[in-house]
Design a protein around this motif. Structure first.
Motif, PDB file in Angstrom:
ATOM      1  N   THR A 205      67.614  20.799 -33.263  1.00  0.00           N
ATOM      2  CA  THR A 205      67.316  21.030 -34.675  1.00  0.00           C
ATOM      3  C   THR A 205      67.438  22.502 -35.060  1.00  0.00           C
ATOM      4  N   SER A 206      67.692  23.347 -34.073  1.00  0.00           N
ATOM      5  CA  SER A 206      67.751  24.803 -34.299  1.00  0.00           C
ATOM      6  C   SER A 206      66.443  25.336 -34.881  1.00  0.00           C
ATOM      7  N   ARG A 207      65.353  24.727 -34.442  1.00  0.00           N
ATOM      8  CA  ARG A 207      64.009  25.178 -34.837  1.00  0.00           C
ATOM      9  C   ARG A 207      63.270  25.619 -33.588  1.00  0.00           C
ATOM     10  N   ARG A 208      62.185  26.294 -33.768  1.00  0.00           N
ATOM     11  CA  ARG A 208      61.360  26.707 -32.633  1.00  0.00           C
ATOM     12  C   ARG A 208      60.585  25.493 -32.120  1.00  0.00           C
TER      13      ARG A 208
ATOM     14  N   ALA B  62      63.856  21.079 -30.227  1.00  0.00           N
ATOM     15  CA  ALA B  62      64.172  22.421 -30.724  1.00  0.00           C
ATOM     16  C   ALA B  62      65.660  22.728 -30.566  1.00  0.00           C
TER      17      ALA B  62
ATOM     18  N   LEU C 149      58.943  17.596 -38.179  1.00  0.00           N
ATOM     19  CA  LEU C 149      59.934  18.649 -38.348  1.00  0.00           C
ATOM     20  C   LEU C 149      59.546  19.475 -39.567  1.00  0.00           C
ATOM     21  N   THR C 150      59.268  20.758 -39.335  1.00  0.00           N
ATOM     22  CA  THR C 150      58.928  21.660 -40.433  1.00  0.00           C
ATOM     23  C   THR C 150      60.108  22.606 -40.655  1.00  0.00           C
ATOM     24  N   ASP C 151      59.970  23.496 -41.605  1.00  0.00           N
ATOM     25  CA  ASP C 151      61.034  24.468 -41.870  1.00  0.00           C
ATOM     26  C   ASP C 151      61.288  25.375 -40.679  1.00  0.00           C
ATOM     27  N   THR C 152      60.266  25.559 -39.822  1.00  0.00           N
ATOM     28  CA  THR C 152      60.389  26.509 -38.713  1.00  0.00           C
ATOM     29  C   THR C 152      60.273  25.892 -37.326  1.00  0.00           C
ATOM     30  N   HIS C 153      59.670  24.702 -37.217  1.00  0.00           N
ATOM     31  CA  HIS C 153      59.354  24.134 -35.903  1.00  0.00           C
ATOM     32  C   HIS C 153      59.755  22.667 -35.764  1.00  0.00           C
ATOM     33  N   ALA C 154      60.092  22.312 -34.542  1.00  0.00           N
ATOM     34  CA  ALA C 154      60.231  20.913 -34.130  1.00  0.00           C
ATOM     35  C   ALA C 154      59.004  20.620 -33.274  1.00  0.00           C
TER      36      ALA C 154
END
Length: 131
Positions: free
Chosen positions: A89-92, A86, A61-66
């Motif tokens: 986690t509300s990530r791309r 995604a 899990l990064t700041d922008t992506h799952a």
């Protein structure tokens, strides 16, 4: 003597057998490194094994992506997992496919094709074996 067959039940068993056969890898299909090894090489700036409320785990899990990390042959399973992560986690969504040999690229192309055919955004990346 006519037997009372249930076509739905027979189709269900056939589907289960087909899915097991598609996901089974021969014992000789040894990988150069474990999935975890590739995950550790790639996920240096994210959180590994981030646990969701349903007890599933995002590989990175990064700041922008799952990100889901999978061997190329498991591209479809990884694709759906990345989409699930995604959403939660509300990530791309991102799928990182492990390419250990050039013939694995066919799975990368399949994942890319599916990604272009759907409205849900997902990034498809590769990591190659150093060997």
């Amino acid at each position: 003597c006519a037997k009372n067959y249930r076509p739905g039940l027979i189709l269900l068993w056939l589907l289960i057998a087909l899915l097991i056969g598609l996901h089974a890898e021969p014992a000789s299909a040894a990988h150069k490194h474990t999935e975890r090894w590739y995950q550790e090489q790639w996920c240096t700036e994210g959180q590994m094994e981030y646990q969701l409320p349903d007890h599933t785990r995002v590989d990175c899990l990064t700041d922008t992506h799952a990100v889901e990390v999978d061997f190329a042959q498991k591209w479809y399973e990884g694709y759906t997992q990345a989409r699930w992560y995604a959403i939660h986690t509300s990530r791309r969504a991102a799928l990182l496919l492990i390419i250990e040999k050039e013939t694995d690229l066919v799975y990368f192309h399949r994942a890319q094709t599916l990604a272009t055919m759907t409205a849900d955004p997902i990034d498809i990346w590769i990591i190659r074996s150093p060997d």
